[in-house]
Design a protein around this motif. Structure first.
Motif, PDB file in Angstrom:
ATOM      1  N   LEU A 308       0.917  -1.201  -0.104  1.00 54.53           N
ATOM      2  CA  LEU A 308       0.141  -0.064   0.028  1.00 54.53           C
ATOM      3  C   LEU A 308       0.985   1.281   0.085  1.00 54.53           C
ATOM      4  O   LEU A 308       1.735   1.430   0.827  1.00 54.53           O
ATOM      5  CB  LEU A 308      -0.895  -0.133   1.172  1.00 54.53           C
ATOM      6  CG  LEU A 308      -1.630  -1.292   1.578  1.00 54.53           C
ATOM      7  CD1 LEU A 308      -2.528  -1.007   2.900  1.00 54.53           C
ATOM      8  CD2 LEU A 308      -2.394  -1.782   0.384  1.00 54.53           C
ATOM      9  N   MET A 309       0.848   1.926  -1.105  1.00 52.67           N
ATOM     10  CA  MET A 309       1.628   3.290  -1.005  1.00 52.67           C
ATOM     11  C   MET A 309       0.820   4.256  -0.461  1.00 52.67           C
ATOM     12  O   MET A 309      -0.167   4.877  -1.014  1.00 52.67           O
ATOM     13  CB  MET A 309       1.970   3.396  -2.593  1.00 52.67           C
ATOM     14  CG  MET A 309       3.236   4.295  -2.900  1.00 52.67           C
ATOM     15  SD  MET A 309       3.501   4.103  -4.588  1.00 52.67           S
ATOM     16  CE  MET A 309       5.012   5.137  -4.791  1.00 52.67           C
ATOM     17  N   SER A 310       1.644   5.446   0.136  1.00 51.95           N
ATOM     18  CA  SER A 310       0.976   6.620   0.717  1.00 51.95           C
ATOM     19  C   SER A 310       1.112   7.552  -0.353  1.00 51.95           C
ATOM     20  O   SER A 310       1.583   7.251  -1.477  1.00 51.95           O
ATOM     21  CB  SER A 310       1.891   7.127   1.800  1.00 51.95           C
ATOM     22  OG  SER A 310       3.051   7.666   1.321  1.00 51.95           O
ATOM     23  N   LEU A 311      -0.006   8.423  -0.342  1.00 51.07           N
ATOM     24  CA  LEU A 311      -0.354   9.278  -1.460  1.00 51.07           C
ATOM     25  C   LEU A 311       0.299  10.734  -1.205  1.00 51.07           C
ATOM     26  O   LEU A 311       0.690  11.082  -0.168  1.00 51.07           O
ATOM     27  CB  LEU A 311      -1.891   9.446  -1.522  1.00 51.07           C
ATOM     28  CG  LEU A 311      -2.753   8.327  -1.741  1.00 51.07           C
ATOM     29  CD1 LEU A 311      -4.147   8.593  -1.716  1.00 51.07           C
ATOM     30  CD2 LEU A 311      -2.315   7.523  -2.939  1.00 51.07           C
ATOM     31  N   TRP A 312       0.565  11.426  -2.253  1.00 45.73           N
ATOM     32  CA  TRP A 312       0.744  13.000  -2.337  1.00 45.73           C
ATOM     33  C   TRP A 312      -0.007  13.578  -3.194  1.00 45.73           C
ATOM     34  O   TRP A 312      -0.570  13.025  -4.328  1.00 45.73           O
ATOM     35  CB  TRP A 312       2.168  12.972  -2.824  1.00 45.73           C
ATOM     36  CG  TRP A 312       2.465  12.452  -4.165  1.00 45.73           C
ATOM     37  CD1 TRP A 312       2.539  13.026  -5.292  1.00 45.73           C
ATOM     38  CD2 TRP A 312       2.926  10.982  -4.487  1.00 45.73           C
ATOM     39  NE1 TRP A 312       2.707  12.400  -6.573  1.00 45.73           N
ATOM     40  CE2 TRP A 312       2.816  10.911  -5.997  1.00 45.73           C
ATOM     41  CE3 TRP A 312       3.197   9.886  -3.850  1.00 45.73           C
ATOM     42  CZ2 TRP A 312       3.320   9.985  -6.596  1.00 45.73           C
ATOM     43  CZ3 TRP A 312       3.313   8.786  -4.594  1.00 45.73           C
ATOM     44  CH2 TRP A 312       3.511   8.733  -6.111  1.00 45.73           C
TER      45      TRP A 312
END
Length: 409
Positions: A308-312
């Motif tokens: 799960l990749m954090s968002l920007w």
């Protein structure tokens, strides 16, 4: 011509493809190959023709039963003998879509294709005459650069005394599930410049599929003209583009996961569009959909590690500098915590990788921003899961070779 880059909120209203590659608002000097030739019919004795379902052809990414490509950077790879390879593209090929192709691992060539026949390999093709061990055939690899256009393979041709050769798949597979960030929207070559492609191609020894489309939400809702979210669309062969609606309406083909290699890693970067107030979704809907989606992905890919990749969401001014803006920062970590003890869900914190100048005016990473993201994720995968880099020099990011060799300037 190149692929389109419409505003995200008008993703369903696709204009004709543009004729330039824009780089900081300026036209990039491009030299696209004119590959179109006269049609090849069954009576043409100079060519040997293979149908689109030939076992020698290895389709990369998602292609439907009509051999139409979908999603971001779908491709085709095949070995061949001789000095001539041509492809006949079917009626469902987007007019003028930009494709990249190369022989072996040498520099990518670019050409605009439409329905009809295009010759991608000739005696003048770079790398064709290099020395290759007899047990290794030359390979032709082709990728669609865009995320909303596509091609349809009708036939592949070689010279009459030559043949196509099946190239084995690599042992490891990674799948990317995302939106405009993963699909490279506003990068110069779009999906072909995005971090999903950068990671997949950068390893050099893996198979990869980029199931990503601009504007799409994780939650199953209409977002920026996408009628469904990834919790539904990921299970379909086609994406949410207008061309998909034109061909399939509201009844897309289901993707046959069992007919394709299972993923060893699934990387998810979704939520930027769920987080936009224009789509009127709540954090509770997002988190609930994420928690229900992950077990479904795991059921299909039971041995996969899911990242799960954090968002920007870009940068805002703070004092005399800039600060990165996140989205669902606590929510995504909460989803990770929900599955942490299962052992197959992992959290990749992307905070701090990008600086302000790695983000373009269109609220998406620049080409170099995508490269930085890809590099960090590749190192994470190498350290976390022991995947070693297998690239030995093939070109990945096209036209990013900049240098200064002047000592006095």
């Amino acid at each position: 011509m190149r692929g389109l880059t419409p505003l995200l909120c008008f993703v369903s209203l696709l204009p004709p493809s543009l004729s330039t590659i824009l780089q900081n608002g300026q036209a990039r000097d491009t030299r696209f190959v004119d590959s179109r030739i006269a049609s090849i019919d069954a009576n043409t004795t100079a060519w040997k023709t293979y149908g689109p379902n030939a076992t020698e052809l290895a389709y990369k990414g998602r292609w439907d039963s009509k051999h139409i490509s979908w999603w971001a950077a779908p491709g085709l790879k095949v070995g061949f003998s001789g000095q001539h390879v041509a492809i006949t593209f079917g009626e469902h090929t987007s007019p003028g879509v930009l494709v990249a192709y190369r022989v072996a691992g040498l520099d990518w060539q670019m050409t605009n294709v439409s329905s009809g026949t295009h010759q991608l390999v000739s005696p003048e093709t770079p790398g064709l005459n290099r020395t290759v061990p007899s047990q290794l055939p030359l390979t032709l690899e082709m990728r669609v650069t865009n995320w909303a256009y596509g091609v349809q393979i009708a036939a592949v041709h070689v010279s009459s005394t030559s043949e196509l050769i099946k190239v084995p798949n690599h042992a490891k597979t990674i799948e990317f599930i995302g939106d405009s960030l993963t699909s490279g929207m506003y990068a110069t070559y779009e999906a072909f410049s995005g971090f999903g492609f950068g990671i997949g191609a950068g390893f050099g020894n893996i198979e990869y599929s980029i199931t990503a489309y601009p504007g799409i939400c994780l939650h199953d809702a209409n977002c920026w003209g996408n009628p469904r979210g990834q919790t539904y669309q990921w299970f379909q062969t086609s994406d949410t583009s207008p061309r998909a609606a034109q061909i399939y309406g509201t009844e897309p083909e289901r993707w046959n996961f069992d007919a394709h290699p299972k993923a060893d890693i699934v990387l998810i970067n979704l939520g930027t569009n769920d987080n936009n107030t224009a789509n009127n979704l709540t954090s509770e809907q997002y988190i609930s959909s994420y928690i229900s989606f992950i077990p479904k992905v795991h059921k299909i890919h039971p041995d996969a590690q899911i990242i799960l990749m954090s968002l920007w969401k870009g940068f805002s001014t703070v004092g005399n500098s800039y600060k990165q803006i996140g989205a669902f920062t606590d929510g995504i970590f909460q989803v990770y915590e929900h599955f942490k003890d299962e052992g197959y869900v992992h959290y990749f914190n992307s905070t701090g990788i990008l600086q302000h100048n790695d983000y373009g005016p269109g609220s998406h990473p620049t080409d170099f921003g995508h490269i930085k993201i890809a590099s960090h994720v590749m190192q994470y995968i190498r350290v976390k899961f022991g995947w070693e880099f297998g690239a030995s020099g093939p070109e990945v990011q096209h036209e990013t070779l900049y240098w200064n060799d002047q000592r006095d300037y």
